[in-house]
Write a protein that holds these residues in place. Structure first.
Motif, mmCIF file in Angstrom:
data_model
loop_
_atom_site.group_PDB
_atom_site.id
_atom_site.type_symbol
_atom_site.label_atom_id
_atom_site.label_comp_id
_atom_site.label_asym_id
_atom_site.label_seq_id
_atom_site.Cartn_x
_atom_site.Cartn_y
_atom_site.Cartn_z
ATOM 1 N N SER A 347 19.398 -50.708 -10.186
ATOM 2 C CA SER A 347 19.714 -49.454 -10.870
ATOM 3 C C SER A 347 21.149 -49.493 -11.356
ATOM 4 C CB SER A 347 19.528 -48.261 -9.925
ATOM 5 O OG SER A 347 18.177 -48.121 -9.563
ATOM 6 N N THR A 348 21.380 -48.985 -12.573
ATOM 7 C CA THR A 348 22.746 -48.955 -13.113
ATOM 8 C C THR A 348 23.101 -47.549 -13.564
ATOM 9 O OG1 THR A 348 22.288 -49.312 -15.479
ATOM 10 C CG2 THR A 348 22.276 -51.263 -14.063
ATOM 11 N N ALA A 349 24.357 -47.164 -13.342
ATOM 12 C CA ALA A 349 24.902 -45.902 -13.864
ATOM 13 C C ALA A 349 25.996 -46.285 -14.854
ATOM 14 C CB ALA A 349 25.466 -45.070 -12.723
ATOM 15 N N GLU A 350 25.801 -45.950 -16.130
ATOM 16 C CA GLU A 350 26.718 -46.413 -17.177
ATOM 17 C C GLU A 350 27.133 -45.276 -18.095
ATOM 18 O OE1 GLU A 350 25.250 -50.207 -19.012
ATOM 19 O OE2 GLU A 350 23.534 -49.857 -17.714
ATOM 20 N N ASP A 351 28.318 -45.393 -18.645
ATOM 21 C CA ASP A 351 28.814 -44.407 -19.608
ATOM 22 C C ASP A 351 29.621 -45.124 -20.689
ATOM 23 O OD1 ASP A 351 29.445 -42.065 -20.860
ATOM 24 O OD2 ASP A 351 31.094 -41.552 -19.506
ATOM 25 N N PRO A 352 28.963 -45.479 -21.818
ATOM 26 C CA PRO A 352 27.551 -45.273 -22.125
ATOM 27 C C PRO A 352 26.722 -46.506 -21.759
ATOM 28 C CG PRO A 352 28.682 -46.030 -24.068
ATOM 29 C CD PRO A 352 29.714 -46.003 -22.968
ATOM 30 N N VAL A 353 25.399 -46.372 -21.875
ATOM 31 C CA VAL A 353 24.506 -47.530 -21.750
ATOM 32 C C VAL A 353 24.602 -48.290 -23.075
ATOM 33 C CG1 VAL A 353 22.130 -48.321 -21.483
ATOM 34 C CG2 VAL A 353 22.951 -46.369 -20.153
ATOM 35 N N GLU A 354 25.185 -49.491 -23.043
ATOM 36 C CA GLU A 354 25.429 -50.215 -24.291
ATOM 37 C C GLU A 354 24.211 -51.011 -24.744
ATOM 38 O OE1 GLU A 354 29.045 -52.320 -24.701
ATOM 39 O OE2 GLU A 354 30.279 -50.706 -23.888
ATOM 40 N N ASN A 356 20.023 -52.181 -23.672
ATOM 41 C CA ASN A 356 18.864 -51.981 -22.805
ATOM 42 C C ASN A 356 18.463 -53.319 -22.183
ATOM 43 O OD1 ASN A 356 18.765 -49.304 -23.668
ATOM 44 N ND2 ASN A 356 17.460 -49.818 -25.416
ATOM 45 N N LEU A 357 18.374 -53.345 -20.853
ATOM 46 C CA LEU A 357 17.990 -54.557 -20.138
ATOM 47 C C LEU A 357 16.598 -54.363 -19.547
ATOM 48 C CD1 LEU A 357 21.354 -55.215 -18.243
ATOM 49 C CD2 LEU A 357 20.573 -56.315 -20.337
ATOM 50 N N SER A 358 15.656 -55.174 -19.957
ATOM 51 C CA SER A 358 14.282 -55.050 -19.485
ATOM 52 C C SER A 358 14.206 -55.286 -17.982
ATOM 53 C CB SER A 358 13.402 -56.072 -20.215
ATOM 54 O OG SER A 358 12.073 -55.985 -19.770
ATOM 55 N N GLY A 359 13.498 -54.413 -17.271
ATOM 56 C CA GLY A 359 13.328 -54.559 -15.834
ATOM 57 C C GLY A 359 14.437 -53.939 -15.005
ATOM 58 N N VAL A 360 15.410 -53.291 -15.670
ATOM 59 C CA VAL A 360 16.540 -52.661 -14.979
ATOM 60 C C VAL A 360 16.495 -51.152 -15.247
ATOM 61 C CG1 VAL A 360 19.062 -52.549 -14.786
ATOM 62 C CG2 VAL A 360 17.943 -54.748 -15.222
ATOM 63 N N ASN A 361 16.673 -50.349 -14.184
ATOM 64 C CA ASN A 361 16.663 -48.888 -14.320
ATOM 65 C C ASN A 361 18.065 -48.411 -14.686
ATOM 66 O OD1 ASN A 361 13.885 -48.699 -13.093
ATOM 67 N ND2 ASN A 361 15.010 -49.554 -11.351
ATOM 68 N N GLN A 362 18.254 -48.086 -15.957
ATOM 69 C CA GLN A 362 19.583 -47.717 -16.450
ATOM 70 C C GLN A 362 19.703 -46.208 -16.634
ATOM 71 O OE1 GLN A 362 19.062 -50.971 -19.578
ATOM 72 N NE2 GLN A 362 21.298 -50.999 -19.332
ATOM 73 N N VAL A 363 20.790 -45.644 -16.125
ATOM 74 C CA VAL A 363 21.026 -44.195 -16.201
ATOM 75 C C VAL A 363 22.280 -43.928 -17.028
ATOM 76 C CG1 VAL A 363 21.577 -42.119 -14.865
ATOM 77 C CG2 VAL A 363 19.917 -43.779 -13.969
ATOM 78 N N GLN A 364 22.161 -43.054 -18.010
ATOM 79 C CA GLN A 364 23.289 -42.636 -18.840
ATOM 80 C C GLN A 364 24.015 -41.473 -18.151
ATOM 81 O OE1 GLN A 364 24.681 -43.454 -22.142
ATOM 82 N NE2 GLN A 364 26.181 -42.077 -21.234
ATOM 83 N N ILE A 365 25.302 -41.625 -17.901
ATOM 84 C CA ILE A 365 26.097 -40.570 -17.261
ATOM 85 C C ILE A 365 26.357 -39.440 -18.253
ATOM 86 C CG2 ILE A 365 28.361 -40.053 -16.239
ATOM 87 C CD1 ILE A 365 26.388 -41.675 -14.465
ATOM 88 N N HIS A 366 26.197 -38.187 -17.802
ATOM 89 C CA HIS A 366 26.516 -36.993 -18.603
ATOM 90 C C HIS A 366 27.338 -36.054 -17.732
ATOM 91 C CE1 HIS A 366 24.003 -37.931 -22.066
ATOM 92 N NE2 HIS A 366 23.024 -38.254 -21.256
ATOM 93 N N ILE A 369 27.014 -32.106 -17.823
ATOM 94 C CA ILE A 369 25.914 -31.388 -17.153
ATOM 95 C C ILE A 369 25.861 -31.726 -15.661
ATOM 96 C CG2 ILE A 369 24.506 -31.176 -19.251
ATOM 97 C CD1 ILE A 369 22.815 -33.565 -18.164
ATOM 98 N N GLY A 370 26.930 -32.380 -15.190
ATOM 99 C CA GLY A 370 27.009 -32.647 -13.755
ATOM 100 C C GLY A 370 26.473 -33.982 -13.305
ATOM 101 N N LEU A 371 25.979 -34.819 -14.259
ATOM 102 C CA LEU A 371 25.484 -36.141 -13.883
ATOM 103 C C LEU A 371 26.661 -37.116 -13.920
ATOM 104 C CD1 LEU A 371 23.291 -38.096 -13.062
ATOM 105 C CD2 LEU A 371 22.587 -38.279 -15.456
ATOM 106 N N THR A 372 27.415 -37.166 -12.806
ATOM 107 C CA THR A 372 28.582 -38.034 -12.695
ATOM 108 C C THR A 372 28.180 -39.354 -12.051
ATOM 109 O OG1 THR A 372 29.120 -37.162 -10.521
ATOM 110 C CG2 THR A 372 30.091 -36.026 -12.429
ATOM 111 N N PHE A 373 29.121 -40.283 -12.021
ATOM 112 C CA PHE A 373 28.864 -41.559 -11.350
ATOM 113 C C PHE A 373 28.523 -41.326 -9.876
ATOM 114 C CE2 PHE A 373 31.395 -43.546 -14.864
ATOM 115 C CZ PHE A 373 30.447 -44.487 -15.258
ATOM 116 N N ALA A 374 29.262 -40.408 -9.246
ATOM 117 C CA ALA A 374 29.036 -40.139 -7.823
ATOM 118 C C ALA A 374 27.641 -39.572 -7.585
ATOM 119 C CB ALA A 374 30.101 -39.176 -7.298
ATOM 120 N N ASN A 375 27.219 -38.616 -8.429
ATOM 121 C CA ASN A 375 25.890 -38.013 -8.266
ATOM 122 C C ASN A 375 24.775 -39.025 -8.545
ATOM 123 O OD1 ASN A 375 26.878 -35.535 -7.535
ATOM 124 N ND2 ASN A 375 26.885 -34.702 -9.625
#
Length: 570
Positions: A347-354, A356-366, A369-375
């Motif tokens: 799983s990855t948390a990125e800002d921004p997701v540059e 797309n990697l197949s087979g990897v769960n990528q999350v865009q930080i916002h 709206i409260g979606l921080t790296f820590a959360n």
């Protein structure tokens, strides 16, 4: 001269009949010229093919890289004829037009050009790649800015509705498009062709300019009229699905281009209000240029071995440091690519997701709206992860959760903004992380910078003064037998002397002696001394190695690194 090239090559035993048959089969599918297919398949070297053609037809060969063509000569043959026969006009001597061609056996081409121009034709042999480069340089497939300006006139500007994707094949129908639409489309496609990484659209009080970043350096490409400023910026914002009415706040968006043949190009768009209008920066996210093979990034043997060992450990933290634009994302993606197996949950948390990697769960930080790296990290830990990538450790909260994850059976990869590997420890301590947590969780710290590579097409030896070598940290007496190089500048590198980039790496495994120093609260300088004693090669030393190997220049090493006696600052 009536014999076909393939039959001639077989008759002279340059290639076998089987190789010719395979090449002809390949040619049917690709539509390329036979000579190009034969060299691509490795059946014949391009230089050998050129020598064969030159000897066979008794005509001289020429290297077009060393030849400057007069603009007046270029206009003698129509562009469509140039592209059809793959020829380049070189010079006009009286009533004789001298041309270079990849296939001198093509008498139809010579007859056609003779008929069209009215001149006697003298042909020289040139390699397919030289012909291609010369055509790209002198017969640009895209219209130039002057052409746009000529067609613009004083007409009103109109905007077209933007669909889900922008199809580049439609961009050529420029005559039916609005002037600003055509200019924006030209900029987007021209940047791809010039292999730019960023496009800067910059408004000033009395001027308006477009710059491209190529191989890490900005070059001014054009200055559109001031009257187009607001319309051009609004056009980009419409394509990025941004609010064109909002001109006081920064905005971020994305443009997707469909290039045909299944290829796509993404542009990450950032709009920033400045004193004289909105500045727009578009980052080109080209999946085709993403280098995921770790062995081709610039690693030397021992640092690569250390890095691979660290990322293959079942738990712990690996940190990649360096300023923005130093290639940290590429290094991390190459590590993820190597670790990406069906047995691993990544799983990855990125800002921004540059990318797309197949087979990897990528999350865009916002963050808005409260979606921080820590959360995001907290959520990952409830998702049964094996490997976690955190785009950046920005604060104590993120650092604390990432370290706890690394201590509880997870491999954590992340980045920090520090000058070198040893000072990363101090950065974590300054955030408030306890020394024992840093010492027990961090497996390895890697610092990196990017330097431009000397262009292979115009690489030439250069004399370096003794003082310059001393400034770099080399002993001039030990360099007497080393040949240093620079790029002269040619069409392949847009006359910059550089083509492509690679990374300099400072890889610091955190072994027992370094853990002891961290627990004692040692300074970055003490940590650096111990790391060097254990064999760590600093960024400057990595740069010196690339310079001695003739890969980059002394100026690039001095630009990207500092002397080791100056290191250690965070």
């Amino acid at each position: 001269m009536n014999d076909k090239l393939g039959d001639l090559l077989v008759r002279k035993k340059v290639i076998t009949p089987e190789q010719l048959e395979k090449a002809l089969e390949e040619q049917k599918g690709s539509g390329e010229r036979l000579g190009s297919v034969l060299t691509k398949l490795g059946f014949v070297q391009e230089s050998d093919l050129l020598s064969f053609l030159s000897n066979q037809y008794g005509i001289p060969s020429i290297s077009l890289n060393e030849f400057t063509i007069e603009p007046g000569v270029l206009k003698l043959i129509p562009r469509e004829v140039i592209l059809k026969y793959r020829v380049v006009p070189l010079n006009l001597k009286g009533s004789t037009l001298i041309i270079a061609m990849a296939d001198p056996s093509n008498i139809f081409a010579i007859d056609d050009i003779k008929f069209l121009t009215g001149y006697r034709i003298e042909a020289l042999a040139a390699s397919e790649s030289d012909i291609k480069t010369a055509i790209e340089k002198n017969y640009d497939s895209s219209p130039d800015l002057a052409e746009f300006m000529d067609k613009m006139g004083e007409g009103t500007v109109e905007f077209l509705e933007e669909g889900e994707e922008l199809d580049v094949s439609a961009l050529s129908k420029a005559s039916e498009d609005a002037p600003v639409v055509r200019l924006v489309n030209f900029i987007l496609t021209d940047a791809i062709k010039k292999k730019a990484s960023d496009i800067h659209v910059e408004p000033y009080e009395k001027s308006f300019r477009i710059r491209y970043r190529m191989d890490g350096v900005l070059y001014e490409m054009m200055k559109p009229p001031m009257k187009m400023k607001n319309a051009l910026i609004s056009r980009i914002k419409i394509m990025s699905k941004l609010d064109i009415a909002e001109r006081r706040l920064p905005q971020d968006g994305r443009i997707k281009l469909k290039l045909g043949k299944g290829e796509e190009m993404d542009y990450r768009v950032s709009v920033l209000p400045t004193l004289f209008g909105e500045k727009v920066v578009l980052r080109l996210l080209d999946k085709a240029t993403l280098q995921l093979d770790m062995t081709k990034l610039g690693f030397e043997e021992k640092p690569l071995k250390d890095f691979q060992e660290a990322i293959h450990k079942p738990f712990g933290m690996v940190l990649v440091t360096g300023p923005t634009g130093s290639g940290k994302t590429t290094t991390l993606y190459s590590a993820i690519s190597e670790l990406n197996k069906t047995t691993e949950n990544i799983s990855t948390a990125e800002d921004p997701v540059e990318f797309n990697l197949s087979g990897v769960n990528q999350v865009q930080i916002h963050e808005e709206i409260g979606l921080t790296f820590a959360n995001a990290l907290r959520s990952f830990l409830r998702q049964d992860p094996d490997i976690i990538l955190v785009g950046e450790v920005r604060d104590f909260e993120t650092a604390e959760i990432a370290i706890k994850a690394a201590l509880t059976g997870h491999l954590v990869l992340s980045t920090l903004h520090t000058n070198d590997a040893p000072s990363t420890v101090n950065r974590l301590l300054n955030m408030g992380v306890e020394p024992f947590l840093v010492a027990s969780s961090v497996n390895l710290i890697l610092a990196q910078r990017l330097v431009r590579k000397i262009c292979a097409g115009c690489k030439e030896p250069v004399e370096i003064s003794d003082q310059a070598l001393i400034d770099l940290g080399l002993n001039p007496n030990e360099c007497r037998n080393i040949t240093f190089y620079k790029g002269k500048g040619c069409s392949k590198c847009t006359n910059t002397g550089f083509k492509g980039r690679l990374a300099l790496y400072e890889v610091m495994p955190v072994g027992e002696s370094l853990k002891e120093l961290i627990l004692q609260g040692a300074s970055a300088i003490d940590i650096k001394r111990e790391a060097i004693r254990q064999g760590m090669k600093t960024l400057r030393l990595s740069g010196i190695t690339k310079f001695r190997d003739g890969i980059t220049t002394i100026e690039e090493v001095l630009r990207a690194t500092v002397g080791d006696e100056q290191g250690g600052g965070a």
